[in-house]
Design an enzyme around this catalytic site. Structure first.
Site, short mmCIF file in Angstrom:
data_model
loop_
_atom_site.label_atom_id
_atom_site.label_comp_id
_atom_site.label_asym_id
_atom_site.label_seq_id
_atom_site.Cartn_x
_atom_site.Cartn_y
_atom_site.Cartn_z
N ASP A 116 0.78 -1.24 0.00
CA ASP A 116 0.00 0.00 0.00
C ASP A 116 0.81 1.29 0.00
OD1 ASP A 116 -2.56 -0.93 -0.33
OD2 ASP A 116 -2.74 -1.49 1.78
N ASP A 181 -7.70 -3.99 -4.80
CA ASP A 181 -7.27 -2.68 -4.27
C ASP A 181 -5.88 -2.29 -4.76
OD1 ASP A 181 -8.71 -4.52 -2.69
OD2 ASP A 181 -8.60 -3.30 -0.90
N1 GLY Z 1 -7.17 -2.14 1.23
C1 GLY Z 1 -7.98 -1.06 0.99
C2 GLY Z 1 -9.39 -1.25 1.41
O1 GLY Z 1 -9.68 -1.82 2.43
O2 GLY Z 1 -10.24 -0.82 0.70
#
Ligand code: GLY
Length: 404
Positions: A116, A181
């Site tokens: 991330d 994501d």
């Molecule tokens: N990982 C990002 C979300 O929970 O949307």
């Protein structure tokens, strides 16, 4: 006032966009955002980042330093909110606040525990460089992209989301999990490519986008949440979910990430295949029979307990922002208009008292009723900084569209 003068004024207002009936929406959102985040800024210790509200009612703060868990994917959104309030107000006070909390996050440029880094750095340093360009911000972004590349493998052709992941029932462990994501993290690689011209950032981004298109996206335009790859062969060994209701369901925020992520791939490459994928994902989202009348989805499109299922305001905010970009890429004027209207409908709901906090309430977050993960009982029906961030981004896109 005589009629010709009135007509002249109306024409000028229309030309400058002032007559757009959506302008009050933008102003209402930013006025409340500024009021809330002024208090949030005063209440937040230096180098701490508000994320949500705990069950005990306290604001959950996250430190600046990289953590091993994925729980701190949200660090960048608080600086990003401050930058966007600055973008709207052009008030240097907001700029100074945004700069301060952005700089304190520089240590995240070495965040290599999970994927991330893209979310974290683009929402903070990316917005900083957009609204106050500097070599310093650019260099931090490039360094961050170098860190991000460490999680890419040529064999698998995708960036590894987490080092390992075990399914909720414990029956399967993935050694190369990739969640939908993760597409959002490509923004950092594309940005580093644009800043340097170095294709070492572009090639992995394209490979990840192509493999996500092939392996995550279903025929109906919906997205699997998690695809697991065999790290030795690069073959897909499972398609499952972490935050969704079921492996076969469409988790609402994941669907919004798909719309946003493929739209972003189209922005950087102009490739029709990404546009087509974004369009299919968007059509799934806005045309779904389970999308409620106010266009703020339940946490999963396949959640069966409506109307009692939790809503996810963050999914609506992400989708609204994505649609306001996607509408500019589609050739079909009617489709473009449909996307704009769908986004405005979501934003209108989010601006209503049902979703937007009263001044001084909601622990100074802007929007209510988001979720982090329903299956993990994590932050259900709570505010989240990412909801506020994408909501303001959508309002800025709408403002730009009005002024165009
Ligand atoms: N990982 C990002 C979300 O929970 O949307």
């Amino acid at each position: 006032m005589n009629k010709p003068i009135l007509i002249l004024i109306m024409a000028v207002l229309a030309m400058t966009g002032c007559a757009d009936r959506n302008e009050p929406l933008v102003n209402r959102g930013f006025e409340r955002a500024a009021a809330q985040y002024e208090c949030m800024y005063e209440a937040t210790p230096y180098a701490m980042y508000p994320r949500t509200v705990n069950n005990s009612g306290e604001t959950r703060l996250i430190g600046a330093e990289p953590l091993k868990t994925g729980a701190n994917w949200t660090n960048g959104f608080y600086p990003g909110v401050l930058w966007q309030i600055y973008a709207h107000t052009e008030d240097p006070v907001w700029k100074a606040r945004a700069e301060k909390v952005t700089r304190a996050l520089e240590c995240q440029k070495y965040q290599r525990h999970h994927h991330d880094i893209g979310f974290i750095m683009m929402s903070s340093f990316g917005k900083a460089d957009l609204y106050s360009p500097s070599e310093y911000y650019k260099n931090v972004l490039i360094c961050s992209a170098d860190t991000q590349l460490e999680r890419y493998s040529d064999t698998v052709g995708v960036i590894r989301s987490w080092d390992q992941w075990t399914s909720r029932d414990g029956s399967f462990t993935s050694h190369w999990p990739v969640i939908i994501d993760n597409l959002m993290n490509l923004d950092l690689l594309f940005t580093a490519w644009k800043l340097t011209g170095d294709e070492k950032y572009l090639r992995p981004a394209l490979s990840h986008a192509d493999r996500t298109m092939k392996n995550h996206m279903r025929e109906d335009g919906s997205a699997f949440h998690l695809v697991s790859y065999d790290p030795e062969t690069g073959e897909v060994d499972a398609r499952m979910t972490s935050q969704g209701k079921a492996d076969s369901s469409a988790w609402s925020r994941g669907q919004a990430w798909a719309v946003y992520g493929f739209t972003m791939c189209c922005r950087f490459t102009g490739e029709k295949k990404y546009l087509d994928t974004a369009v299919k994902a968007a059509d799934f989202f806005i045309g779904h029979e389970n999308l409620p009348e106010d266009s703020v989805p339940y946490w999963d499109f396949d959640a069966e307990g409506a109307p009692d299922e939790p809503r996810d305001a963050s999914a609506a905010a992400v989708a609204a922002s994505a649609l306001l970009e996607l509408k500019d890429y589609v050739d079909d004027a009617a489709k473009s208009q449909r996307y704009r209207e769908a986004a405005v409908k979501m934003l209108t709901s989010l601006c209503s008292p049902q979703y937007m906090a009263e001044e001084g309430e909601n622990n100074y977050f802007l929007l209510k009723h988001s979720v982090a993960s329903v299956p993990h009982n994590s932050s259900v029906d709570k505010p989240e900084t990412y909801a506020d961030y994408y909501f303001l981004e959508a309002l800025l896109r709408l403002k730009e569209d009005i002024e165009r």
